[in-house]
Design an enzyme around this catalytic site. Structure first.
Site: not given
Ligand code: FAD
Length: 289
Positions: A178, A17, A51, A48-49, A214, A147
């Protein structure tokens, strides 16, 4: 190619990703990064869009680049909560124009800006609404999220898993998890989803910890448990970024190796756009893929 075909044909599907970089990020640097990723031969790469602050309008462009320049199947993420049907319809046309056949259909996080104006009434309340819409609009292979510990907004895990089962019925072809830092959560969630009749390919989303602050922040935002033992080991190394990175990579490798041995369908690496991290992980699992 539909990503569902990859899951049918391979014993293990490997995916990376990435997120679209900020607009002023040099395109040649991005192309170099993509080239390094492509040399690791992932089966598909997702983009990703919006994110983590990345720009939305580059998702399709970058997904197209992955397909055209590197011959890797792209998976374009798409969120719907703040969009109208007209807007999503235009995105569908853009996807088709770029020959993108695979979409990760998401609701998206609720906007935190108190002044944000939602379409009224909402055109899409849940990912399942987007999945229904995409099925009616085009011929896409559709992925969705799950999730392992339950979605953070759900009243409990069982309710959330029932909602996953519902979005699967609406036309989901495969699921990506996730992040999680204890394989027991993932394996338990798959077992529970099987009991609810969800029998699709599952990819395990693996986040290598390379920056303690992070990843702790992202994990807390999405409700993923950060095991005290992991935190302890990372804290011991916190003054040495190289050692943190090395430990994070080895931890991810240990998770991946155990999941492959448990028969997982796919491994999805959250690369954070760092090809060298993906590279080190692939080197250490090469004998299993
Ligand atoms: C692999 C992966 C990739 C991601 N990529 C992005 C990205 O690119 N961009 C981005 O902004 N975000 C991304 N996210 C984050 C995601 O948008 C958020 O987690 C969001 O809060 C939920 O999206 P969803 O599609 O899972 O929502 P949904 O499946 O709609 O679920 C959201 C909540 O609503 C509940 N629910 C679902 N259906 C119903 C129903 N019918 N009735 C009542 N309750 C229901 C669920 O239990 C859950 O609590 C990603 C997450 C994952 C796991």
């Amino acid at each position: 190619m539909y990503i569902s075909q990859l899951y049918s044909n391979k014993h293990l599907v490997l995916s990376f990703e990435i997120f679209p970089p900020k607009k002023n990020f040099p395109i040649n640097k991005l192309v170099n990064q993509l080239e390094t990723f492509s040399k690791l031969k992932p089966d598909y790469m997702s983009v990703t869009y919006g994110a983590g602050g990345s720009t939305r309008d580059r998702t399709i462009e970058i997904a197209g680049l992955i397909k055209e320049n590197f011959g890797i199947e792209p998976l374009a993420h798409l969120t719907c909560i703040s969009s109208t049907k007209d807007q999503i319809h235009r995105i569908v046309q853009d996807l088709e124009n770029h020959n993108i056949q695979n979409v990760l259909a998401l609701r998206g996080d609720l906007p935190t800006d108190p002044n944000f104006v939602f379409p009224t009434p909402l055109h899409f309340e849940f990912a399942s609404d987007l999945i229904q819409f995409l099925k009616s609009e085009g011929k896409f292979c559709i992925g969705a999220a799950f999730y392992p510990e339950g979605h953070i907004e759900a009243p409990n895990q069982e309710t959330d898993f029932r909602n996953v089962a519902y979005k699967v019925k609406q036309g989901t072809d495969f699921l990506i998890s996730q992040m999680f830092f204890d394989n027991a959560f993932l394996l338990d969630s798959i077992q529970k989803l099987h009991i609810l009749g969800v029998n699709l390919p599952f990819s395990a989303g693996i986040m290598p910890v390379t920056n303690i602050k992070q990843v702790k922040r992202i994990a807390s935002l999405c409700g993923a448990t950060f095991p005290p033992s992991l935190l302890q080991e990372l804290s011991k190394r916190q003054d040495d970024p190289q050692m943190v990175e090395e430990f994070g990579i080895n931890y991810a490798v240990k998770q991946i190796r155990a999941l492959i041995q448990a028969g997982i369908d796919g491994i999805h690496i959250y690369t954070m756009n760092k090809p060298h991290i993906a590279q080190k992980i692939i080197e250490k699992i090469h004998d299993l893929i």
